[in-house]
Design a protein around this motif. Structure first.
Motif, PDB file in Angstrom:
ATOM      1  N   GLY B  95      19.064 -31.795 -44.149  1.00 58.15           N
ATOM      2  CA  GLY B  95      18.498 -33.132 -44.371  1.00 58.15           C
ATOM      3  C   GLY B  95      16.991 -33.174 -44.257  1.00 58.15           C
ATOM      4  O   GLY B  95      16.397 -34.241 -44.073  1.00 58.15           O
ATOM      5  N   ILE B  96      16.372 -32.014 -44.371  1.00 59.73           N
ATOM      6  CA  ILE B  96      14.907 -31.933 -44.301  1.00 59.73           C
ATOM      7  C   ILE B  96      14.377 -31.848 -45.731  1.00 59.73           C
ATOM      8  O   ILE B  96      14.450 -30.804 -46.381  1.00 59.73           O
ATOM      9  CB  ILE B  96      14.454 -30.710 -43.476  1.00 59.73           C
ATOM     10  CG1 ILE B  96      14.992 -30.822 -42.060  1.00 59.73           C
ATOM     11  CG2 ILE B  96      12.932 -30.597 -43.493  1.00 59.73           C
ATOM     12  CD1 ILE B  96      14.772 -29.579 -41.216  1.00 59.73           C
ATOM     13  N   HIS B  97      13.876 -32.994 -46.214  1.00 57.26           N
ATOM     14  CA  HIS B  97      13.293 -33.075 -47.541  1.00 57.26           C
ATOM     15  C   HIS B  97      11.940 -33.767 -47.399  1.00 57.26           C
ATOM     16  O   HIS B  97      11.768 -34.616 -46.530  1.00 57.26           O
ATOM     17  CB  HIS B  97      14.193 -33.877 -48.485  1.00 57.26           C
ATOM     18  CG  HIS B  97      15.634 -33.465 -48.424  1.00 57.26           C
ATOM     19  ND1 HIS B  97      16.083 -32.268 -48.931  1.00 57.26           N
ATOM     20  CD2 HIS B  97      16.719 -34.079 -47.873  1.00 57.26           C
ATOM     21  CE1 HIS B  97      17.387 -32.170 -48.719  1.00 57.26           C
ATOM     22  NE2 HIS B  97      17.793 -33.253 -48.077  1.00 57.26           N
ATOM     23  N   ASN B 148      10.113 -28.451 -46.393  1.00 56.73           N
ATOM     24  CA  ASN B 148       9.958 -28.630 -44.950  1.00 56.73           C
ATOM     25  C   ASN B 148       8.475 -28.717 -44.598  1.00 56.73           C
ATOM     26  O   ASN B 148       7.775 -27.704 -44.563  1.00 56.73           O
ATOM     27  CB  ASN B 148      10.619 -27.437 -44.240  1.00 56.73           C
ATOM     28  CG  ASN B 148      10.397 -27.453 -42.734  1.00 56.73           C
ATOM     29  OD1 ASN B 148      10.248 -28.503 -42.130  1.00 56.73           O
ATOM     30  ND2 ASN B 148      10.360 -26.267 -42.146  1.00 56.73           N
ATOM     31  N   ILE B 149       8.025 -29.950 -44.345  1.00 51.30           N
ATOM     32  CA  ILE B 149       6.617 -30.174 -43.981  1.00 51.30           C
ATOM     33  C   ILE B 149       6.586 -30.798 -42.583  1.00 51.30           C
ATOM     34  O   ILE B 149       6.562 -32.032 -42.438  1.00 51.30           O
ATOM     35  CB  ILE B 149       5.913 -31.102 -44.996  1.00 51.30           C
ATOM     36  CG1 ILE B 149       5.985 -30.528 -46.412  1.00 51.30           C
ATOM     37  CG2 ILE B 149       4.451 -31.354 -44.582  1.00 51.30           C
ATOM     38  CD1 ILE B 149       5.124 -29.295 -46.643  1.00 51.30           C
ATOM     39  N   GLY B 160       5.759 -25.547 -44.095  1.00 49.18           N
ATOM     40  CA  GLY B 160       6.849 -24.806 -43.475  1.00 49.18           C
ATOM     41  C   GLY B 160       7.743 -24.121 -44.492  1.00 49.18           C
ATOM     42  O   GLY B 160       7.607 -24.303 -45.703  1.00 49.18           O
ATOM     43  N   MET B 161       8.649 -23.303 -43.967  1.00 50.18           N
ATOM     44  CA  MET B 161       9.674 -22.691 -44.824  1.00 50.18           C
ATOM     45  C   MET B 161      10.910 -23.586 -44.802  1.00 50.18           C
ATOM     46  O   MET B 161      11.222 -24.194 -43.784  1.00 50.18           O
ATOM     47  CB  MET B 161      10.048 -21.303 -44.296  1.00 50.18           C
ATOM     48  CG  MET B 161       8.909 -20.342 -44.382  1.00 50.18           C
ATOM     49  SD  MET B 161       9.361 -18.671 -44.919  1.00 50.18           S
ATOM     50  CE  MET B 161      11.085 -18.510 -44.655  1.00 50.18           C
ATOM     51  N   PRO B 162      11.648 -23.652 -45.910  1.00 55.44           N
ATOM     52  CA  PRO B 162      12.911 -24.411 -45.885  1.00 55.44           C
ATOM     53  C   PRO B 162      13.813 -23.931 -44.754  1.00 55.44           C
ATOM     54  O   PRO B 162      13.864 -22.728 -44.445  1.00 55.44           O
ATOM     55  CB  PRO B 162      13.513 -24.118 -47.261  1.00 55.44           C
ATOM     56  CG  PRO B 162      12.320 -23.885 -48.146  1.00 55.44           C
ATOM     57  CD  PRO B 162      11.358 -23.123 -47.258  1.00 55.44           C
ATOM     58  N   GLN B 163      14.522 -24.882 -44.145  1.00 58.24           N
ATOM     59  CA  GLN B 163      15.322 -24.588 -42.957  1.00 58.24           C
ATOM     60  C   GLN B 163      16.809 -24.494 -43.270  1.00 58.24           C
ATOM     61  O   GLN B 163      17.625 -24.485 -42.349  1.00 58.24           O
ATOM     62  CB  GLN B 163      15.088 -25.675 -41.905  1.00 58.24           C
ATOM     63  CG  GLN B 163      13.663 -25.709 -41.384  1.00 58.24           C
ATOM     64  CD  GLN B 163      13.288 -24.421 -40.687  1.00 58.24           C
ATOM     65  OE1 GLN B 163      13.864 -24.070 -39.659  1.00 58.24           O
ATOM     66  NE2 GLN B 163      12.354 -23.659 -41.248  1.00 58.24           N
ATOM     67  N   GLY B 164      17.152 -24.432 -44.541  1.00 54.61           N
ATOM     68  CA  GLY B 164      18.552 -24.477 -44.909  1.00 54.61           C
ATOM     69  C   GLY B 164      19.197 -23.119 -45.053  1.00 54.61           C
ATOM     70  O   GLY B 164      18.640 -22.085 -44.658  1.00 54.61           O
ATOM     71  N   ALA B 165      20.378 -23.127 -45.662  1.00 51.03           N
ATOM     72  CA  ALA B 165      21.171 -21.917 -45.869  1.00 51.03           C
ATOM     73  C   ALA B 165      21.555 -21.837 -47.344  1.00 51.03           C
ATOM     74  O   ALA B 165      21.564 -22.855 -48.048  1.00 51.03           O
ATOM     75  CB  ALA B 165      22.429 -21.968 -45.001  1.00 51.03           C
ATOM     76  N   THR B 190       1.703 -20.531 -50.812  1.00 52.58           N
ATOM     77  CA  THR B 190       2.092 -21.020 -49.482  1.00 52.58           C
ATOM     78  C   THR B 190       3.561 -20.646 -49.263  1.00 52.58           C
ATOM     79  O   THR B 190       4.269 -20.288 -50.212  1.00 52.58           O
ATOM     80  CB  THR B 190       1.926 -22.551 -49.381  1.00 52.58           C
ATOM     81  OG1 THR B 190       2.994 -23.188 -50.088  1.00 52.58           O
ATOM     82  CG2 THR B 190       0.581 -23.011 -49.952  1.00 52.58           C
ATOM     83  N   PRO B 191       4.038 -20.753 -48.008  1.00 50.74           N
ATOM     84  CA  PRO B 191       5.418 -20.299 -47.710  1.00 50.74           C
ATOM     85  C   PRO B 191       6.508 -21.317 -48.013  1.00 50.74           C
ATOM     86  O   PRO B 191       7.660 -21.098 -47.637  1.00 50.74           O
ATOM     87  CB  PRO B 191       5.362 -20.013 -46.200  1.00 50.74           C
ATOM     88  CG  PRO B 191       4.254 -20.870 -45.677  1.00 50.74           C
ATOM     89  CD  PRO B 191       3.278 -21.094 -46.800  1.00 50.74           C
ATOM     90  N   ILE B 192       6.182 -22.409 -48.735  1.00 48.34           N
ATOM     91  CA  ILE B 192       7.174 -23.492 -48.828  1.00 48.34           C
ATOM     92  C   ILE B 192       8.437 -23.107 -49.578  1.00 48.34           C
ATOM     93  O   ILE B 192       9.469 -23.758 -49.418  1.00 48.34           O
ATOM     94  CB  ILE B 192       6.581 -24.783 -49.435  1.00 48.34           C
ATOM     95  CG1 ILE B 192       6.086 -24.531 -50.855  1.00 48.34           C
ATOM     96  CG2 ILE B 192       5.534 -25.401 -48.564  1.00 48.34           C
ATOM     97  CD1 ILE B 192       6.242 -25.744 -51.714  1.00 48.34           C
ATOM     98  N   ASN B 193       8.364 -22.080 -50.430  1.00 47.46           N
ATOM     99  CA  ASN B 193       9.591 -21.621 -51.107  1.00 47.46           C
ATOM    100  C   ASN B 193      10.097 -20.305 -50.516  1.00 47.46           C
ATOM    101  O   ASN B 193      10.778 -19.537 -51.194  1.00 47.46           O
ATOM    102  CB  ASN B 193       9.338 -21.452 -52.609  1.00 47.46           C
ATOM    103  CG  ASN B 193       9.083 -22.774 -53.297  1.00 47.46           C
ATOM    104  OD1 ASN B 193       9.808 -23.736 -53.079  1.00 47.46           O
ATOM    105  ND2 ASN B 193       8.042 -22.845 -54.100  1.00 47.46           N
TER     106      ASN B 193
END
Lengths: 209, 209
Positions: B95-97, B148-149, B160-165, B190-193
């Protein structure tokens, strides 16, 4: 800008009445100071390139370029083309300003249960730019000076009260020829203006002539 | 929507290639599921009223109406006229968007030091809507799925990096006839992806005929 250049400025003081808006033109280097006289009044703030009302100050692009929710003293805001537009020369406040909440508009007050027409920041912007003959394409996300929207860990947004003191002020300097617009937010249903709108003071520093 | 109505839907699966975009029309009640196949890919998402490309899903108005940074499962997004446009039928992710960072554009990559042209989400949106003959007025703030910001207490924004699976997914349902557009974000600086863009899967549920 040098101290000499600032000394040469002529300062005009304008009272922005509670719940109303104002737009004005600033040439490159000219400044406006927004004074929160009672310490509790939100002032929605916009800026547009003077030659093109579709080229606007953008909170979403500024957040990326600044890596911050709002710019600090010494920082700046950029446009939706990532071009510098306003510098924050002075921030004599706790530095709590909102950049994520849309301007209130007529529908916002309908949704809040108002059964009569209510002044709004979006309408104030339209009226203010129309009064100086400036055309804009839309109502951008404003820089909501002095607005306090705490962000909770679960992503909830709180309609907080301003955290400043009477006389807090922010000085913005034009980084190009601009139209700036202000709305003394008429919100009196949520607590964001400390219960009810109040006048604010604008101090405008222009070059002579 | 009833289970029977959903049973009657025809599902089409589309691979959205890394760094590219796609726009499609959905009628009221039709749905699209965005699958983050590798668990680390941001998907910039926009929606527009099918009959008017200047009437767009608005993150800033949705934040006010929802009192949240992004909608939860069961919630919805509204337009810049505060009209419902997309419902979140399912959020099978942490739920982190993100809803506060502008779409990357050519200038973003110049500012990051790129000396060669770089694909961008803004260009992907323009290409995607052009490909289906749909005109838009501008690039609205996207709903950045899986992005993830983190917001620090001092207002700093972290890439941030995405926190999902792998396999996380979000299902969006059209609350009116819409054009939705997606960009598999090409950001690789940047590390966002999670270091580099990857394909994602779109599952589109439409009524027959």
């Amino acid at each position: 800008m040098s101290a000499e250049a600032l000394d040469a400025m002529i300062t005009e003081t304008v009272i922005l009445p509670a719940g109303h808006g104002l737009a004005l033109r600033l040439a490159l280097g000219e400044r406006v100071t927004v004074v929160c006289d009672n310490g509790k009044q939100v002032v929605d703030t916009w800026a547009f390139a003077a030659e093109d009302g579709s080229h606007a100050m953008s909170m979403e692009h500024s957040r990326v370029e600044n890596s911050r929710l709002c710019a600090k003293e010494g920082g700046q805001y950029v446009t939706d083309r990532r071009e510098p537009i306003l510098a924050v020369d002075r921030d004599a406040s706790p530095g709590i300003h909102d950049t994520i909440m849309a301007a209130c508009d007529a529908q916002r007050y309908v949704n809040l249960g108002c059964t009569h027409p209510h002044r709004s920041c979006a309408d104030n912007l339209h009226e203010a730019v129309a009064a100086i003959g400036f055309a804009i394409a839309r109502v951008p996300q404003p820089l909501n000076l002095f607005m306090n929207i705490p962000i909770e860990a679960d992503q909830r947004l709180v309609q907080g009260m301003p955290q400043g003191a009477p006389g807090d002020h922010v000085t913005l300097r034009a980084l190009r020829d601009v139209v700036v617009a202000f709305s003394c937010c008429p919100q009196d249903i949520t607590p964001i203006n400390g219960g009810g709108p109040a006048d604010v003071t604008l101090r405008i520093e222009r070059r002579p002539g």
